[in-house]
Design an enzyme around this catalytic site. Structure first.
Site, mmCIF file in Angstrom:
data_model
loop_
_atom_site.group_PDB
_atom_site.id
_atom_site.type_symbol
_atom_site.label_atom_id
_atom_site.label_comp_id
_atom_site.label_asym_id
_atom_site.label_seq_id
_atom_site.Cartn_x
_atom_site.Cartn_y
_atom_site.Cartn_z
ATOM 1 N N HIS A 1 0.826 -1.200 0.000
ATOM 2 C CA HIS A 1 0.000 0.000 0.000
ATOM 3 C C HIS A 1 0.860 1.249 0.000
ATOM 4 O O HIS A 1 2.054 1.198 0.261
ATOM 5 C CB HIS A 1 -0.960 0.015 1.208
ATOM 6 C CG HIS A 1 -0.302 0.350 2.510
ATOM 7 N ND1 HIS A 1 -0.870 1.202 3.434
ATOM 8 C CD2 HIS A 1 0.859 -0.041 3.060
ATOM 9 C CE1 HIS A 1 -0.076 1.310 4.491
ATOM 10 N NE2 HIS A 1 0.970 0.562 4.289
ATOM 11 N N CYS B 1 4.031 5.108 5.531
ATOM 12 C CA CYS B 1 4.145 3.881 6.324
ATOM 13 C C CYS B 1 5.588 3.376 6.291
ATOM 14 O O CYS B 1 6.285 3.539 5.293
ATOM 15 C CB CYS B 1 3.217 2.808 5.747
ATOM 16 S SG CYS B 1 3.244 1.250 6.651
ATOM 17 N N HIS C 1 -5.161 5.592 1.720
ATOM 18 C CA HIS C 1 -4.301 4.573 1.115
ATOM 19 C C HIS C 1 -4.774 4.244 -0.297
ATOM 20 O O HIS C 1 -5.952 4.377 -0.596
ATOM 21 C CB HIS C 1 -4.417 3.225 1.854
ATOM 22 C CG HIS C 1 -4.384 3.252 3.325
ATOM 23 N ND1 HIS C 1 -3.326 2.771 4.062
ATOM 24 C CD2 HIS C 1 -5.285 3.690 4.254
ATOM 25 C CE1 HIS C 1 -3.590 2.891 5.357
ATOM 26 N NE2 HIS C 1 -4.775 3.448 5.491
ATOM 27 N N GLN D 1 -7.035 -2.436 10.079
ATOM 28 C CA GLN D 1 -8.250 -1.658 10.293
ATOM 29 C C GLN D 1 -9.320 -2.117 9.292
ATOM 30 O O GLN D 1 -9.000 -2.452 8.160
ATOM 31 C CB GLN D 1 -7.949 -0.163 10.136
ATOM 32 C CG GLN D 1 -7.030 0.359 11.237
ATOM 33 C CD GLN D 1 -6.607 1.789 10.997
ATOM 34 O OE1 GLN D 1 -7.431 2.670 10.840
ATOM 35 N NE2 GLN D 1 -5.299 2.018 10.951
ATOM 36 N N SER E 1 -5.529 5.819 10.012
ATOM 37 C CA SER E 1 -4.122 6.123 9.757
ATOM 38 C C SER E 1 -3.936 7.197 8.691
ATOM 39 O O SER E 1 -2.931 7.884 8.672
ATOM 40 C CB SER E 1 -3.380 4.860 9.313
ATOM 41 O OG SER E 1 -3.435 3.890 10.329
#
Length: 121
Positions: free
Chosen positions: A13, A71, A115, A89, A112
């Site tokens: 991702h 990330c 994505h 998640q 977060s």
């Protein structure tokens, strides 16, 4: 590695964090200065441009993940390795399990950030 096929997926991702992200710091922005000033809309715009470059063949997913993802998986070209249900998640998990191998998601929102996900296995 689990041999129970169907219970695990593998994905890469690209994560772009923004003001609404639960953790406003990343490997490329340890103080969170950029993230705190990034709106969700501008994070989505950035991700859409990256998505377009991948789809058009202008750039490779892992190259862009290495450069732009917030990330720590960026070091591995965005690769998260295999994971099963309940490990990510919910919106991320649902989007990943819905993809076919090699497919890339649209924008996925989580706590977060935003994505794009590529299912790799």
């Amino acid at each position: 590695m689990s041999s129970s096929v169907g219970n695990q997926v593998r994905a890469s991702h690209i994560l772009i964090k923004h003001q609404g992200s639960r953790r406003k710091a990343s490997w490329k922005d340890p103080e969170g200065a950029i993230i705190k000033n990034t709106t969700r809309d501008s994070a989505v715009s950035q991700l859409k441009a990256l998505h377009d470059d991948i789809i058009s063949g202008k750039a490779k997913f892992d190259d862009l993940a290495s450069r732009y993802s917030d990330c720590s998986s960026a070091k591995r070209g965005g690769d998260l390795g295999p994971f099963g249900k309940g490990q990510m998640q919910k919106p991320f998990e649902e989007a990943t399990f819905a993809l076919k191998v090699g497919e890339i998601s649209d924008i996925v929102d989580t706590d977060s950030g935003v994505h794009i996900i590529m299912r790799t296995g």
